[in-house]
Design a protein around this motif. Sequence first.
Motif, short mmCIF file in Angstrom:
data_model
loop_
_atom_site.label_atom_id
_atom_site.label_comp_id
_atom_site.label_asym_id
_atom_site.label_seq_id
_atom_site.Cartn_x
_atom_site.Cartn_y
_atom_site.Cartn_z
N ASP A 57 0.85 -1.18 0.00
CA ASP A 57 0.00 0.00 0.00
C ASP A 57 0.89 1.24 0.00
OD1 ASP A 57 -1.59 2.23 0.93
OD2 ASP A 57 -3.12 0.76 1.49
N PHE A 58 0.65 2.16 -0.95
CA PHE A 58 1.55 3.28 -1.12
C PHE A 58 1.51 4.26 0.05
CE2 PHE A 58 -2.32 4.64 -3.39
CZ PHE A 58 -2.61 5.79 -2.70
N ARG A 59 0.56 4.12 0.98
CA ARG A 59 0.51 5.01 2.13
C ARG A 59 1.33 4.48 3.31
NH1 ARG A 59 -5.63 4.91 2.67
NH2 ARG A 59 -5.22 2.92 1.65
N ASP A 60 1.93 3.34 3.13
CA ASP A 60 2.72 2.74 4.20
C ASP A 60 4.13 3.31 4.14
OD1 ASP A 60 3.70 1.17 6.20
OD2 ASP A 60 3.71 -0.70 5.05
N PHE A 61 4.28 4.57 4.59
CA PHE A 61 5.54 5.28 4.44
C PHE A 61 6.45 5.03 5.63
CE2 PHE A 61 2.62 8.47 2.25
CZ PHE A 61 2.93 8.01 0.98
N LYS A 62 7.68 4.64 5.38
CA LYS A 62 8.70 4.59 6.42
C LYS A 62 9.38 5.94 6.59
CE LYS A 62 9.86 -0.32 5.93
NZ LYS A 62 10.96 -1.29 5.66
N VAL A 63 9.41 6.71 5.52
CA VAL A 63 10.11 8.00 5.51
C VAL A 63 9.21 9.03 4.83
CG1 VAL A 63 12.13 9.27 4.73
CG2 VAL A 63 12.34 6.85 5.36
N LEU A 64 9.11 10.22 5.38
CA LEU A 64 8.43 11.33 4.71
C LEU A 64 9.48 12.38 4.33
CD1 LEU A 64 5.06 11.74 6.65
CD2 LEU A 64 5.40 11.01 4.29
N ASP A 65 9.84 13.25 5.25
CA ASP A 65 10.89 14.23 4.95
C ASP A 65 12.23 13.53 4.83
OD1 ASP A 65 9.09 16.30 5.00
OD2 ASP A 65 9.42 16.74 7.12
N SER A 66 13.03 13.99 3.90
CA SER A 66 14.34 13.38 3.66
C SER A 66 15.21 13.43 4.91
CB SER A 66 15.05 14.10 2.52
OG SER A 66 16.39 13.65 2.39
#
Length: 562
Positions: A57-66
């Motif tokens: 699922d593309f909303r399963d983010f481990k990282v947002l801001d670099s």
Amino acid sequence: MRNTFFLFILIFVFSCKDSKSLDISKPAEETEIAETEVDSLITNESTSDLSAISTKDFRDFKVLDSENLAKAEIWSLISPQMSGFKEADYNRLKPLVLEQDITTLQKHIAEGKFNYQELTKFYLYRIREFDRENRLSLNSVIAINPNVIKQAYKLDEVDDYDEIHPIHGMPILLKDNVNASDMVTTAGALALKDNFVEDAFIVSQLKSKGALILGKANLSEWAYFFCGDCPSGYSAIGGQTLNPYGRRIFDTGGSSSGSGVSVSANFCAAAIGSETAGSILSPASQNSTVGFKPTVGLVSRSGIVPISSTLDTAGPITKNVMDNAILLDAIFGEDTSDAKTIYAIWEPGFYYEKIKDASLKGKRFGAPKRLLQDTLYANALKVLKQQGAVIVEIDEEKLGLPNFLRLLNLDMKKDLPAYMEGYANKDIMLRTVSDVMNFNLKDSLKTMPYGQNLFKGIADDNGDDNYLERIKDTLKTNGKQYFDIPMKANNLDGFLSINNYHAAFAAVAEYPALTVPMGYTSKGEPKGLTFIGKRLQEKQLLEWAYVYEQASKARVAPKDYN
């Protein structure tokens, strides 16, 4: 150069919930074709070849801001040059610039309402205000050209606006796999953080016509052909690009995610993306912009970090069709260092000068029957009919794309070292996919939080040159027949699709494809009507799309960025 939904949409599980983004009055009740249904449109696909590509699922983010690039680092050299440009200047220019096409911007400049330097500062102000480290962050821009304000100042010396190309003075963002002087070219990877290089051929083309290189747009790292278990729009350098129509709700599309998002959010006049199989069409449609994947070879690939020398191409992403025609006109041209280059004899202005005279009367378009259940698509067909087009419902050819993934594996295995040897900074010792993988293992949390499964697949693929040529022959034959058979049988001028649904077939056929906004779902998610034509039918595609765009007026800017 990778499709939004992980190279091809065949295996991406698509779901969106609780959109709060786009305020469109009276949303029509609709039927949508989900991405999971699209695989049934393309039969006999060798799904085992796609098993390495994630359905996460593309909303399963481990990282947002670099974690590797701070906003202050991006702006350290350019902010001092912006000291004289205040909020009042921005607000004065806002109604003159926001959502305006290139022709209108040039008209305002010729009339003295603002100049190229002010236009450049306007976009820089917006990027600095909206793009990173705030509640509306999109993370779409990865670098700013430190010399762009000085370069704009020089362009303001022009005194004959009739003699310049329309791209003159227009601030353009480049996907960060396109080499450009004054900035590093990273492909989003820490392995290339010091890759200072000379201009790619298409950048030289742009500069020769007076375009301003504003900066670099974020992308799916290594044009997505790297991790396999990561969201589109993520790179170690740039962080996670987000969709302005629904941050953390809608997919950005990939791999030219930053290009699509930055254009939609009015961070530049236009942008350059690149595509292998859907990587322009996907982010363009997902962000309600116009994206063009030209015939392979019309636009140079030299100096662009590759996936596949067989399929790769650069192309324009813009807010409207006229701007797309102008940008394509500025970048096409013969490049003798590109093995697939096309010697096009078109004079400057070929793609845009007579576009307003276009007509759809009597033009015949094939519409796959299974797409007709999509309400937005069905409504788009009605608009085309009202403009005189003939819509022919067709059954799609029962053809697959066997060994597609292996084509990409084997091409990148040889094409990446060729780029590193011929176009990368000579101080970078990395050459192969395996070299990059070993580099990443030194600090995996910073370099590959989602892993590097696709790179592993490349390194492990032992196919030889003869095998690669057989794959190419089969895929190109199948791709061409997929379009050619129904087009010949029904005397069609073009083929109509949605988003990047048929991007892989257009890719292997090496046929051009252009997507244009066709509206929004009831949840506010953008969709595009995609025109696919035969080899070197770019002019016709632009004309068809222009007529549709002017009749439908479907694009609505993302409301939180106005």
